[in-house]
Motif scaffolding. Structure first.
Motif, PDB file in Angstrom:
ATOM      1  N   SER A   1       0.571  -1.384   0.038  1.00 33.92           N
ATOM      2  CA  SER A   1      -0.317   0.215  -0.128  1.00 33.92           C
ATOM      3  C   SER A   1       1.061   1.200  -0.646  1.00 33.92           C
ATOM      4  CB  SER A   1      -0.909  -0.018   1.268  1.00 33.92           C
ATOM      5  OG  SER A   1      -2.636  -0.033   0.593  1.00 33.92           O
TER       6      SER A   1
ATOM      7  N   ILE B   1      -9.074  -1.926   0.567  1.00 35.97           N
ATOM      8  CA  ILE B   1     -10.286  -1.872   2.223  1.00 35.97           C
ATOM      9  C   ILE B   1     -10.911  -0.952   0.837  1.00 35.97           C
ATOM     10  CG2 ILE B   1     -10.224  -1.339   4.241  1.00 35.97           C
ATOM     11  CD1 ILE B   1      -7.490  -1.519   4.682  1.00 35.97           C
TER      12      ILE B   1
ATOM     13  N   GLU C   1     -12.208  11.061   7.513  1.00 36.71           N
ATOM     14  CA  GLU C   1     -10.755  10.891   8.332  1.00 36.71           C
ATOM     15  C   GLU C   1     -10.263  10.052   8.392  1.00 36.71           C
ATOM     16  OE1 GLU C   1      -8.012  14.019  11.106  1.00 36.71           O
ATOM     17  OE2 GLU C   1     -10.116  14.887   9.840  1.00 36.71           O
ATOM     18  N   LYS C   2     -10.595   9.337   9.410  1.00 34.51           N
ATOM     19  CA  LYS C   2     -10.063   7.877   9.671  1.00 34.51           C
ATOM     20  C   LYS C   2      -9.789   7.157   8.191  1.00 34.51           C
ATOM     21  CE  LYS C   2      -8.609   5.220  13.345  1.00 34.51           C
ATOM     22  NZ  LYS C   2      -8.265   5.387  14.619  1.00 34.51           N
TER      23      LYS C   2
ATOM     24  N   THR D   1      -9.668   7.832   5.542  1.00 34.65           N
ATOM     25  CA  THR D   1      -8.482   8.335   4.141  1.00 34.65           C
ATOM     26  C   THR D   1      -7.315   8.073   5.243  1.00 34.65           C
ATOM     27  OG1 THR D   1     -10.310  10.026   4.453  1.00 34.65           O
ATOM     28  CG2 THR D   1      -8.512  10.531   3.454  1.00 34.65           C
ATOM     29  N   LYS D   2      -6.976   8.390   6.315  1.00 34.81           N
ATOM     30  CA  LYS D   2      -5.510   7.744   6.672  1.00 34.81           C
ATOM     31  C   LYS D   2      -5.173   6.619   6.179  1.00 34.81           C
ATOM     32  CE  LYS D   2      -5.627  10.107  11.228  1.00 34.81           C
ATOM     33  NZ  LYS D   2      -5.444  10.678  12.626  1.00 34.81           N
ATOM     34  N   LYS D   3      -6.496   5.923   6.144  1.00 32.39           N
ATOM     35  CA  LYS D   3      -6.245   4.635   5.896  1.00 32.39           C
ATOM     36  C   LYS D   3      -5.785   3.890   4.200  1.00 32.39           C
ATOM     37  CE  LYS D   3      -8.122   1.953   9.725  1.00 32.39           C
ATOM     38  NZ  LYS D   3      -7.305   2.734  10.893  1.00 32.39           N
ATOM     39  N   TYR D   4      -5.610   4.984   3.294  1.00 30.76           N
ATOM     40  CA  TYR D   4      -5.545   4.985   1.793  1.00 30.76           C
ATOM     41  C   TYR D   4      -6.351   3.601   1.598  1.00 30.76           C
ATOM     42  CZ  TYR D   4      -0.664   6.673   1.855  1.00 30.76           C
ATOM     43  OH  TYR D   4       0.265   7.577   1.973  1.00 30.76           O
TER      44      TYR D   4
ATOM     45  N   MET E   1      -1.299  14.833  -1.356  1.00 29.94           N
ATOM     46  CA  MET E   1      -1.896  14.643  -0.353  1.00 29.94           C
ATOM     47  C   MET E   1      -0.317  15.367   0.476  1.00 29.94           C
ATOM     48  SD  MET E   1      -3.597  12.570   2.301  1.00 29.94           S
ATOM     49  CE  MET E   1      -5.158  13.652   1.948  1.00 29.94           C
TER      50      MET E   1
ATOM     51  N   VAL F   1      -2.651  15.302   7.128  1.00 25.67           N
ATOM     52  CA  VAL F   1      -3.335  13.964   7.925  1.00 25.67           C
ATOM     53  C   VAL F   1      -1.663  12.839   7.770  1.00 25.67           C
ATOM     54  CG1 VAL F   1      -4.659  12.622   7.378  1.00 25.67           C
ATOM     55  CG2 VAL F   1      -5.687  13.875   7.048  1.00 25.67           C
ATOM     56  N   PRO F   2      -1.433  12.375   8.856  1.00 21.16           N
ATOM     57  CA  PRO F   2      -0.922  11.508   8.603  1.00 21.16           C
ATOM     58  C   PRO F   2      -0.995  10.034   8.414  1.00 21.16           C
ATOM     59  CG  PRO F   2      -1.559  11.837  10.768  1.00 21.16           C
ATOM     60  CD  PRO F   2      -2.285  12.395  10.117  1.00 21.16           C
ATOM     61  N   SER F   3      -0.024   9.777   7.623  1.00 23.53           N
ATOM     62  CA  SER F   3      -0.355   8.037   6.406  1.00 23.53           C
ATOM     63  C   SER F   3      -0.093   6.812   7.648  1.00 23.53           C
ATOM     64  CB  SER F   3       0.148   8.239   5.815  1.00 23.53           C
ATOM     65  OG  SER F   3       0.186   6.928   5.156  1.00 23.53           O
ATOM     66  N   GLU F   4      -2.047   6.118   7.887  1.00 27.89           N
ATOM     67  CA  GLU F   4      -1.573   5.043   8.613  1.00 27.89           C
ATOM     68  C   GLU F   4      -0.902   4.025   8.550  1.00 27.89           C
ATOM     69  OE1 GLU F   4      -4.946   4.301  11.197  1.00 27.89           O
ATOM     70  OE2 GLU F   4      -5.094   5.999  12.322  1.00 27.89           O
ATOM     71  N   VAL F   5      -0.813   4.465   6.962  1.00 27.34           N
ATOM     72  CA  VAL F   5      -0.598   2.886   6.824  1.00 27.34           C
ATOM     73  C   VAL F   5       1.113   2.718   6.726  1.00 27.34           C
ATOM     74  CG1 VAL F   5       0.266   1.667   3.800  1.00 27.34           C
ATOM     75  CG2 VAL F   5      -1.816   2.993   4.476  1.00 27.34           C
TER      76      VAL F   5
ATOM     77  N   ILE G   1      -6.812  -1.776  13.531  1.00 28.84           N
ATOM     78  CA  ILE G   1      -7.715  -2.495  13.118  1.00 28.84           C
ATOM     79  C   ILE G   1      -7.832  -3.732  13.762  1.00 28.84           C
ATOM     80  CG2 ILE G   1      -8.524  -3.814  10.774  1.00 28.84           C
ATOM     81  CD1 ILE G   1      -6.513  -1.444   9.172  1.00 28.84           C
TER      82      ILE G   1
ATOM     83  N   THR H   1     -10.507   0.430  14.810  1.00 29.47           N
ATOM     84  CA  THR H   1     -11.272   0.318  13.249  1.00 29.47           C
ATOM     85  C   THR H   1     -11.886  -1.372  13.175  1.00 29.47           C
ATOM     86  OG1 THR H   1     -11.289   2.224  12.352  1.00 29.47           O
ATOM     87  CG2 THR H   1     -10.965   0.307  11.401  1.00 29.47           C
TER      88      THR H   1
ATOM     89  N   ILE I   1     -12.552  -4.356  10.801  1.00 33.04           N
ATOM     90  CA  ILE I   1     -12.652  -5.384   9.348  1.00 33.04           C
ATOM     91  C   ILE I   1     -13.418  -6.182   9.656  1.00 33.04           C
ATOM     92  CG2 ILE I   1     -11.606  -6.334   7.454  1.00 33.04           C
ATOM     93  CD1 ILE I   1      -9.389  -4.865   7.001  1.00 33.04           C
TER      94      ILE I   1
ATOM     95  N   LYS J   1      -2.627  -7.918   6.498  1.00 32.46           N
ATOM     96  CA  LYS J   1      -2.788  -5.712   6.258  1.00 32.46           C
ATOM     97  C   LYS J   1      -2.166  -6.068   8.143  1.00 32.46           C
ATOM     98  CE  LYS J   1      -7.391  -6.379   3.962  1.00 32.46           C
ATOM     99  NZ  LYS J   1      -6.433  -6.512   2.431  1.00 32.46           N
TER     100      LYS J   1
END
Lengths: 328, 328
Positions: free
Chosen positions: A53, A61, A109-110, A112-115, B1, B46-50, B61, B91, B93, B114
């Motif tokens: 990712s 996702i 927002e959440k 979005t952060k996760k791509y 971004m 917005v920070p990237s969680e990935v 997750i 979050t 899934i 993941k």
DNA sequence: TTGAAAGCGATACCAG
DNA sequence: CTGGTATCGCTTTCAA
């Protein structure tokens, strides 16, 4: 956890080759292929989707934001979305917004952060345009949010007309419509349909408002029916309120469908198990979810579908809360 | 971004400082703090969680694998899990396994890829140990899978005894138990409870098997009750089959609860809306989900809870399918 | 209190 | 066909 370079090392090739092998992109010689396969087996290697990712800026996702999975309308919808996602290799994150704009924003927002690759959204926010910032593919489900956003809905107007005409056909003279919350477009549209059908028949009627909750609806309807005993037909904008009405009528010793007929809207499972079973305008819930997921995935995979909107016809299911009597 | 280095550039500090600011880890001077805040605003960063996941090898997750969200037991469970996850910043899934071992495995692997933080699982596979490979924190929900895995269940034995004793107390003499699929531990345990209660009372009884599906149960029960008219009390191992029994009894013109009494198990919403409303052993579904989520999050966050298992007491809810008559 | 730089595990471009 | 390597965006030592 083994990584791609472990595999490369063991297979005595470069990571680039392994990557190509993994993605079927570019050439990989037979010998390389073989040794890579073995290495993967041996190391029990599983590629990291996170790393992928990060480098591709994509993911598989899908975010699904709905008001509340406990609301009987949504499990089937969620299931349809998940099934379709599964079929195309996607995975779904479930978010309950509770009809709460703050929570909805939080999730947006959440996600979005996760791509996330895209979002399916049954939004509470029909006017504001806080999704303008969201650059992701979006599909609005059940409730339209913006003309620029692909939307999947039921033909609410038509459904309401169907229900109302049928009620009239069955001999109801004095109609009541139980609407949903005023800010819901779908409910408004159903009322339009109700009025249109009445208008065509020159009948007049009452409209009252009730949340889509059967216990609250029962209370409201109990009082209302007590005060207005002449009512002999009810069109409820949701099955939940229809069931509330049914219970209220029960308590008032009104016979259904002899004294009062009821038609609901939605087509949730409970309508079938209640006694007498509920005549209702059933939305094709599964198709709704499936279509939304397909529309989203198409967008994700590049097909631009300029403001495509799909409207699905509901179907009148005749059960026991109405009597067919061809108005003599 | 915008990325973290965009922010660093604009704020005229290093990415390390921005990172520290973001995570409240280590020192950040007041001036730096301020300019970083501004830069973030300005860039809408917005920070990237990935990226974060990749470097920390963690994520927020949680995977939830259940048989089918359409099954009325699971929406509330899912909701409880989601609520709790939300509260702790996670979050979820959603995965529907359809009681299918292949699908379950597929999801287990997919979730692993993941880097999910942990998994809550209502497993179909109670014997195999394919989760041994899964290194992640796991909580088994509703169905135990392995003594080494934390488990949250309802006290099924006790619930069944409660139901059975109550049926006897209400004067039922000739009992039938509708079990669930043989391979489900929970159903087996409920049967144990049923037998235990009978044994204490010196009564004998029949047991038949039916899937947890009210339409199928209705068919089975229709035939069975027709052939065995002496039955005057039913303990169903699920509300679904209880409702099926109720409908079958209806069709056979048996009066409920005068001719035949019914007690279900689960405590799903429909039981309350059916006519007559269903007496049942209600699991505390929400608490079940919440507890599982909390147990999982504790594990994720480092607290080792060696094979902790939690068993939640169900509660008998008396409604209209039984008659209280203190055995004459 | 701050910053440089080495990862995290993949992808993909470019040479060879 | 194959391999080296820059890159994705962030975290985390380690020095300064």
């Amino acid at each position: 956890m083994a990584t791609i370079s472990d595999v490369a090392k063991l297979a005595k090739v470069s990571v680039a080759t392994v990557s190509r092998f993994l993605n079927d992109s570019g050439y990989v010689g037979t010998k390389s292929r073989e040794s890579i396969e073995n290495a993967i087996k041996e190391l029990n290697y599983v590629p990291s989707e996170v790393a992928r990712s990060l480098s591709t800026k994509q993911s598989d996702i899908i975010g699904l934001i709905i008001p509340d999975i406990k609301n009987p309308f949504f499990p089937e919808l969620a299931r349809a979305v998940e099934d379709t996602a599964f079929e195309y290799g996607y995975t779904v994150i479930l978010c309950n917004s509770d009809e709460n704009a703050m929570k909805e924003k939080h999730y947006l927002e959440k996600l979005t952060k996760k791509y996330v690759a895209g979002i399916i959204l049954t939004s509470i926010i029909e006017q504001e345009n806080h999704w303008q910032n969201v650059k992701l593919p979006i599909v609005a489900l059940d409730r339209p949010i913006d003309s620029k956003v692909a939307t999947v809905t039921t033909n609410n107007q038509k459904g309401a007309e169907l229900a109302t005409s049928y009620l009239l056909e069955c001999g109801a003279k004095n109609l009541l419509c139980i609407s949903g919350p005023k800010n819901m477009t779908s409910s408004q549209t159903r009322i339009e349909g109700f009025k249109a059908a009445l208008h065509r028949n020159g009948v007049d009627a009452h409209i009252i408002e009730s949340p889509y909750d059967f216990e609250i609806a029962e209370k409201i309807l109990y009082d209302y029916l007590k005060a207005n005993p002449s009512i002999d037909g009810i069109f409820a904008c949701s099955d939940a309120s229809a069931i509330g009405a049914l219970k209220a009528a029960h308590r008032l010793k009104l016979r259904i469908p002899e004294d009062i007929q009821i038609v609901g809207f939605d087509g949730i499972q409970v309508g079938n198990v209640v006694t007498p079973s509920l005549t209702t305008v059933a939305q094709n819930i599964y198709l709704l979810g499936q279509t939304a997921a397909e529309l989203l995935i198409k967008q994700i995979e590049g097909q631009k579908l300029a403001q495509e909107s799909i409207c699905i016809d509901p179907e009148l299911i005749i059960r026991e809360t109405t009597r067919k009597e061809r108005s003599e």
